[in-house]
Design an enzyme around this catalytic site. Structure first.
Site, PDB file in Angstrom:
ATOM      1  N   LYS A  49     -58.398  41.707  93.127  1.00  0.00           N
ATOM      2  CA  LYS A  49     -57.890  42.911  92.442  1.00  0.00           C
ATOM      3  C   LYS A  49     -56.358  42.870  92.449  1.00  0.00           C
ATOM      4  O   LYS A  49     -55.729  43.086  91.420  1.00  0.00           O
ATOM      5  CB  LYS A  49     -58.352  44.163  93.176  1.00  0.00           C
ATOM      6  CG  LYS A  49     -57.559  45.420  92.812  1.00  0.00           C
ATOM      7  CD  LYS A  49     -58.001  46.659  93.553  1.00  0.00           C
ATOM      8  CE  LYS A  49     -57.325  46.862  94.858  1.00  0.00           C
ATOM      9  NZ  LYS A  49     -55.993  47.485  94.814  1.00  0.00           N
ATOM     10  N   ASN A  50     -55.780  42.553  93.601  1.00  0.00           N
ATOM     11  CA  ASN A  50     -54.321  42.653  93.732  1.00  0.00           C
ATOM     12  C   ASN A  50     -53.561  41.510  93.098  1.00  0.00           C
ATOM     13  O   ASN A  50     -52.332  41.513  93.100  1.00  0.00           O
ATOM     14  CB  ASN A  50     -53.949  42.807  95.213  1.00  0.00           C
ATOM     15  CG  ASN A  50     -54.366  44.155  95.744  1.00  0.00           C
ATOM     16  OD1 ASN A  50     -54.724  45.057  94.967  1.00  0.00           O
ATOM     17  ND2 ASN A  50     -54.369  44.319  97.048  1.00  0.00           N
ATOM     18  N   CYS A 143     -50.251  58.428  97.383  1.00  0.00           N
ATOM     19  CA  CYS A 143     -51.706  58.298  97.259  1.00  0.00           C
ATOM     20  C   CYS A 143     -52.303  58.580  98.643  1.00  0.00           C
ATOM     21  O   CYS A 143     -51.618  59.017  99.557  1.00  0.00           O
ATOM     22  CB  CYS A 143     -52.075  56.907  96.781  1.00  0.00           C
ATOM     23  SG  CYS A 143     -51.800  55.668  98.048  1.00  0.00           S
ATOM     24  N   ARG A 148     -45.804  56.070  99.444  1.00  0.00           N
ATOM     25  CA  ARG A 148     -45.643  54.938  98.510  1.00  0.00           C
ATOM     26  C   ARG A 148     -44.317  55.031  97.715  1.00  0.00           C
ATOM     27  O   ARG A 148     -44.295  55.125  96.509  1.00  0.00           O
ATOM     28  CB  ARG A 148     -46.826  54.834  97.553  1.00  0.00           C
ATOM     29  CG  ARG A 148     -48.191  54.910  98.169  1.00  0.00           C
ATOM     30  CD  ARG A 148     -48.549  53.752  99.067  1.00  0.00           C
ATOM     31  NE  ARG A 148     -48.735  52.494  98.401  1.00  0.00           N
ATOM     32  CZ  ARG A 148     -49.876  52.077  97.842  1.00  0.00           C
ATOM     33  NH1 ARG A 148     -50.904  52.867  97.846  1.00  0.00           N
ATOM     34  NH2 ARG A 148     -49.956  50.904  97.257  1.00  0.00           N
ATOM     35  N   PRO A 149     -43.191  55.093  98.386  1.00  0.00           N
ATOM     36  CA  PRO A 149     -41.910  55.187  97.660  1.00  0.00           C
ATOM     37  C   PRO A 149     -41.688  53.958  96.766  1.00  0.00           C
ATOM     38  O   PRO A 149     -42.301  52.914  96.995  1.00  0.00           O
ATOM     39  CB  PRO A 149     -40.864  55.244  98.772  1.00  0.00           C
ATOM     40  CG  PRO A 149     -41.534  54.626  99.949  1.00  0.00           C
ATOM     41  CD  PRO A 149     -42.990  54.953  99.840  1.00  0.00           C
ATOM     42  N   ILE A 150     -40.822  54.095  95.771  1.00  0.00           N
ATOM     43  CA  ILE A 150     -40.488  52.941  94.914  1.00  0.00           C
ATOM     44  C   ILE A 150     -38.971  52.711  94.888  1.00  0.00           C
ATOM     45  O   ILE A 150     -38.425  52.142  93.936  1.00  0.00           O
ATOM     46  CB  ILE A 150     -41.025  53.149  93.475  1.00  0.00           C
ATOM     47  CG1 ILE A 150     -40.484  54.439  92.857  1.00  0.00           C
ATOM     48  CG2 ILE A 150     -42.538  53.103  93.426  1.00  0.00           C
ATOM     49  CD1 ILE A 150     -40.734  54.538  91.363  1.00  0.00           C
ATOM     50  N   ASP A 151     -38.298  53.149  95.949  1.00  0.00           N
ATOM     51  CA  ASP A 151     -36.838  52.988  95.997  1.00  0.00           C
ATOM     52  C   ASP A 151     -36.403  51.524  95.893  1.00  0.00           C
ATOM     53  O   ASP A 151     -35.396  51.201  95.245  1.00  0.00           O
ATOM     54  CB  ASP A 151     -36.292  53.617  97.275  1.00  0.00           C
ATOM     55  CG  ASP A 151     -36.967  53.043  98.521  1.00  0.00           C
ATOM     56  OD1 ASP A 151     -38.218  53.013  98.560  1.00  0.00           O
ATOM     57  OD2 ASP A 151     -36.259  52.595  99.425  1.00  0.00           O
ATOM     58  N   LEU A 152     -37.183  50.611  96.446  1.00  0.00           N
ATOM     59  CA  LEU A 152     -36.807  49.185  96.373  1.00  0.00           C
ATOM     60  C   LEU A 152     -36.954  48.657  94.941  1.00  0.00           C
ATOM     61  O   LEU A 152     -36.153  47.840  94.481  1.00  0.00           O
ATOM     62  CB  LEU A 152     -37.673  48.358  97.336  1.00  0.00           C
ATOM     63  CG  LEU A 152     -37.495  48.687  98.824  1.00  0.00           C
ATOM     64  CD1 LEU A 152     -38.477  47.871  99.666  1.00  0.00           C
ATOM     65  CD2 LEU A 152     -36.072  48.453  99.285  1.00  0.00           C
ATOM     66  N   ASP A 333     -54.652  45.770 104.488  1.00  0.00           N
ATOM     67  CA  ASP A 333     -55.852  46.089 103.710  1.00  0.00           C
ATOM     68  C   ASP A 333     -57.135  45.763 104.466  1.00  0.00           C
ATOM     69  O   ASP A 333     -58.210  46.172 104.042  1.00  0.00           O
ATOM     70  CB  ASP A 333     -55.842  45.340 102.370  1.00  0.00           C
ATOM     71  CG  ASP A 333     -54.706  45.808 101.488  1.00  0.00           C
ATOM     72  OD1 ASP A 333     -54.393  45.111 100.505  1.00  0.00           O
ATOM     73  OD2 ASP A 333     -54.125  46.862 101.794  1.00  0.00           O
ATOM     74  N   ARG A 425     -62.834  51.072  92.830  1.00  0.00           N
ATOM     75  CA  ARG A 425     -61.513  50.577  92.397  1.00  0.00           C
ATOM     76  C   ARG A 425     -61.327  49.114  92.800  1.00  0.00           C
ATOM     77  O   ARG A 425     -60.600  48.382  92.140  1.00  0.00           O
ATOM     78  CB  ARG A 425     -60.404  51.424  93.042  1.00  0.00           C
ATOM     79  CG  ARG A 425     -60.254  52.821  92.495  1.00  0.00           C
ATOM     80  CD  ARG A 425     -59.034  53.486  93.131  1.00  0.00           C
ATOM     81  NE  ARG A 425     -57.948  52.537  93.216  1.00  0.00           N
ATOM     82  CZ  ARG A 425     -57.187  52.377  94.316  1.00  0.00           C
ATOM     83  NH1 ARG A 425     -57.407  53.116  95.377  1.00  0.00           N
ATOM     84  NH2 ARG A 425     -56.216  51.497  94.342  1.00  0.00           N
TER      85      ARG A 425
HETATM   86  C1  EPZ Z   1     -49.619  46.161  97.530  1.00  0.00           C
HETATM   87  O1  EPZ Z   1     -49.197  47.517  97.482  1.00  0.00           O
HETATM   88  C2  EPZ Z   1     -51.145  46.203  97.430  1.00  0.00           C
HETATM   89  N1  EPZ Z   1     -51.549  46.804  96.163  1.00  0.00           N
HETATM   90  C3  EPZ Z   1     -51.709  47.021  98.586  1.00  0.00           C
HETATM   91  O2  EPZ Z   1     -53.135  46.963  98.485  1.00  0.00           O
HETATM   92  C4  EPZ Z   1     -51.285  46.372  99.899  1.00  0.00           C
HETATM   93  O3  EPZ Z   1     -51.747  47.159 100.972  1.00  0.00           O
HETATM   94  C5  EPZ Z   1     -49.748  46.281  99.946  1.00  0.00           C
HETATM   95  O4  EPZ Z   1     -49.260  45.563  98.786  1.00  0.00           O
HETATM   96  C6  EPZ Z   1     -49.264  45.562 101.193  1.00  0.00           C
HETATM   97  O5  EPZ Z   1     -49.817  44.293 101.237  1.00  0.00           O
HETATM   98  C7  EPZ Z   1     -51.553  46.028  95.047  1.00  0.00           C
HETATM   99  O6  EPZ Z   1     -51.210  44.866  95.077  1.00  0.00           O
HETATM  100  C8  EPZ Z   1     -52.025  46.686  93.780  1.00  0.00           C
HETATM  101  P1  EPZ Z   1     -45.628  47.315  99.280  1.00  0.00           P
HETATM  102  P2  EPZ Z   1     -47.612  47.862  97.318  1.00  0.00           P
HETATM  103  O7  EPZ Z   1     -44.669  47.637  98.186  1.00  0.00           O
HETATM  104  O8  EPZ Z   1     -47.009  46.911  96.388  1.00  0.00           O
HETATM  105  C9  EPZ Z   1     -42.871  50.406 101.564  1.00  0.00           C
HETATM  106  C10 EPZ Z   1     -55.322  47.831  98.474  1.00  0.00           C
HETATM  107  O9  EPZ Z   1     -55.993  48.459  99.315  1.00  0.00           O
HETATM  108  N2  EPZ Z   1     -42.081  50.452 100.314  1.00  0.00           N
HETATM  109  O10 EPZ Z   1     -45.618  45.964  99.884  1.00  0.00           O
HETATM  110  O11 EPZ Z   1     -47.481  49.314  97.034  1.00  0.00           O
HETATM  111  C11 EPZ Z   1     -44.198  51.140 101.410  1.00  0.00           C
HETATM  112  O12 EPZ Z   1     -44.033  52.520 101.635  1.00  0.00           O
HETATM  113  C12 EPZ Z   1     -53.865  48.181  98.252  1.00  0.00           C
HETATM  114  O13 EPZ Z   1     -55.771  46.892  97.771  1.00  0.00           O
HETATM  115  C13 EPZ Z   1     -40.891  51.156 100.299  1.00  0.00           C
HETATM  116  O14 EPZ Z   1     -40.483  51.738 101.301  1.00  0.00           O
HETATM  117  O15 EPZ Z   1     -47.120  47.590  98.802  1.00  0.00           O
HETATM  118  C14 EPZ Z   1     -45.057  50.515 102.448  1.00  0.00           C
HETATM  119  O16 EPZ Z   1     -44.752  51.115 103.699  1.00  0.00           O
HETATM  120  C15 EPZ Z   1     -53.387  49.338  99.113  1.00  0.00           C
HETATM  121  N3  EPZ Z   1     -40.171  51.212  99.144  1.00  0.00           N
HETATM  122  C16 EPZ Z   1     -44.574  49.072 102.476  1.00  0.00           C
HETATM  123  O17 EPZ Z   1     -43.283  49.071 101.849  1.00  0.00           O
HETATM  124  C17 EPZ Z   1     -40.592  50.561  98.008  1.00  0.00           C
HETATM  125  O18 EPZ Z   1     -39.869  50.629  96.975  1.00  0.00           O
HETATM  126  C18 EPZ Z   1     -45.509  48.119 101.752  1.00  0.00           C
HETATM  127  O19 EPZ Z   1     -45.483  48.453 100.407  1.00  0.00           O
HETATM  128  C19 EPZ Z   1     -41.813  49.864  98.044  1.00  0.00           C
HETATM  129  C20 EPZ Z   1     -42.544  49.809  99.202  1.00  0.00           C
END
Ligand code: EPZ
Length: 447
Positions: A49-50, A143, A148-152, A333, A425
């Protein structure tokens, strides 16, 4: 029948409301599991999926037709297809093969209704921006597992010379004309941010280098897809990604990697029920650091490149030191399903969730089944019990739902799991796969 659909808030009698809530639950599909069966047989593992989601987003960059094999039939993939069609792509699905004709992309905004269907739609930001030079979509919001911030994502796009306006729950981006070589150093190896930067940098001019990029296998799969389209994306082993922009991306044929989290879910299922299961069409290199946890729990694991066999003939042993980390550390996960294994293990297990602040929502439901779990912030202390007991539970999120299925497979009695939309999902035909290897499990259609 009078009860179903009666508007709860109009009735003052709490008992009556409870009945309606019960009735309303039955309106969604539920999974019924009679626990205790050993699992034996073969599982043909689903595609990731990912990996499918960022690759589908990447097709927006392609001025051509792409064929994607091994794409799982999931509701998240369905949501991504709706976004592609909204953007002007034509998508044809034939089982696990998707054909995406993205020659006529004619939109650069994604409506809130589509963004809301799947939180990870944020990965379309980079590809829409890359293809059209601008993008407008609603903020994905949090969620079940965290804010789930997107600041990065945003700070990286700005570093690439993209103007970004965030207001009233909307994100509007515009690529400036002048291109510039950029080096982005991520403060956290965010998977989504790494994917969005690669997608935004793939077309045009200039070189973008990402330091401390995510190293998950899904990142390499996305890079392989893009290179198949004529893009230039290079990964080094220690988290550096170099993207040299090209003028145009052409169509390609790509096979999505296997779903490593689904594989770990099935391994946890056998670890709690006992049995002998072979998982085919997997890639064990994606979870080499996790297999030793199953061996320390007493499982007999034999693995080769594309298959893993698990045998288990005893009660699992406690899992001492599970700490979720970015890849190649223990994957967040797999935390919930591993916790389900710990619930019936001999001894006390300690699980530390370092990635998402809201990823213990399955604990309450496991406790309802008789698990003994204490939470101290991001630490869960699980005292293994001899047995869990079936009851009615509801999926709090995707992986928490999978943990309830694992728990139900070994619980005494019948477990009824509601709110299956979370499981749908990310798991393709989960109950069918488990039934094929001996589980007493069925899906009851809601009203
Ligand atoms: C991906 O989510 C996966 N989703 C998640 O799988 C997975 O748990 C996660 O990576 C970690 O491996 C998909 O690929 C669709 P991150 P993503 O950005 O991209 C923080 C599942 O169950 N962060 O690596 O959202 C964030 O808050 C799902 O299949 C910031 O602070 O993960 C978290 O603490 C759930 N600012 C950490 O980084 C940002 O701008 C990891 O987030 C982005 C992230």
């Amino acid at each position: 029948m009078l009860l179903s659909g009666f508007p709860l808030f109009f009735h003052k009698n709490p008992v009556f409301c409870i009945i309606c809530v019960e009735r309303r639950d039955f309106m969604d599909d539920t999974i019924i599991i009679r626990g205790g069966n050993r699992l034996e047989g073969v599982i043909d593992l689903q595609g990731s999926k990912n990996s499918s989601l960022p690759i589908l987003a990447a097709t927006v960059l392609v001025d051509g037709i792409s064929v994607i094999h091994n794409c799982p039939e999931l509701s998240d993939v369905g949501a991504a297809i709706k976004i592609l069609e909204h953007l002007g792509c034509k998508v044809k699905r034939d089982g696990n093969d998707l054909t995406v004709d993205s020659r006529f992309v004619n939109a650069c905004s994604i409506p809130d209704s589509l963004m809301r269907e799947m939180r990870s739609s944020i990965v379309f930001l980079g590809s829409v921006l890359g293809r059209t030079g601008q993008a407008r979509l609603s903020s994905p919001g949090g969620c079940e597992i965290g804010l789930r911030p997107i600041d990065l994502h945003i700070s990286s796009l700005r570093a690439m010379g993209v103007s970004v306006d965030e207001s009233r729950g909307c994100i509007s981006c515009k690529k400036e004309k002048t291109h510039k070589d950029t080096v982005i150093s991520l403060t956290f190896p965010s998977v989504g941010a790494t994917e969005n930067i690669i997608l935004a940098a793939a077309l045009g001019k200039g070189r973008t280098v990402i330091l401390n990029a995510a190293r998950e296998p899904e990142i390499k799969d996305l890079a392989d897809f893009l290179c198949g389209c004529g893009c230039k994306v290079e990964l080094t082993g220690h988290g550096t990604v170099t993207v040299d922009a090209v003028e145009r991306a052409h169509g390609t044929v790509h096979r999505v990697i296997p779903d490593r989290i689904a594989a770990l879910t099935y391994l946890s299922a056998v670890a709690v029920t006992g049995g002998d299961v072979l998982i085919k069409n997997t890639d064990t290199s994606h979870y080499q650091t996790v297999l030793p946890f199953f061996e320390r729990a007493g499982c007999d694991i034999t693995d080769s490149v594309d298959r893993v066999r698990i045998k288990m003939n005893r009660r699992p042993l406690a899992l001492r030191d599970i700490r979720t980390m970015p890849y190649p550390g223990f994957p967040t996960d797999a935390q919930a399903t591993m916790m389900a294994t710990a619930c019936v293990a001999r001894g006390t297990s300690v699980i530390v969730e370092n990635i998402f602040e809201g990823r213990f929502k399955h604990v309450g439901e496991l406790v309802r089944m008789g698990a003994k779990i204490k939470l101290e912030g991001k630490v869960a202390i699980v005292d293994g019990v001899e047995a869990l007991y079936g009851t009615r539970v509801a999926c709090p999120d995707l992986r928490g739902g999978a943990a309830l299925v694992v728990a139900g497979l070994c619980a005494k009695g019948v477990t009824q799991i509601g709110t299956l939309s979370h499981i749908d999902r990310g798991y393709e035909k989960l109950e069918q796969c488990l039934k094929n290897i001996g589980a007493d499990i069925e899906r009851c259609k809601g009203k």
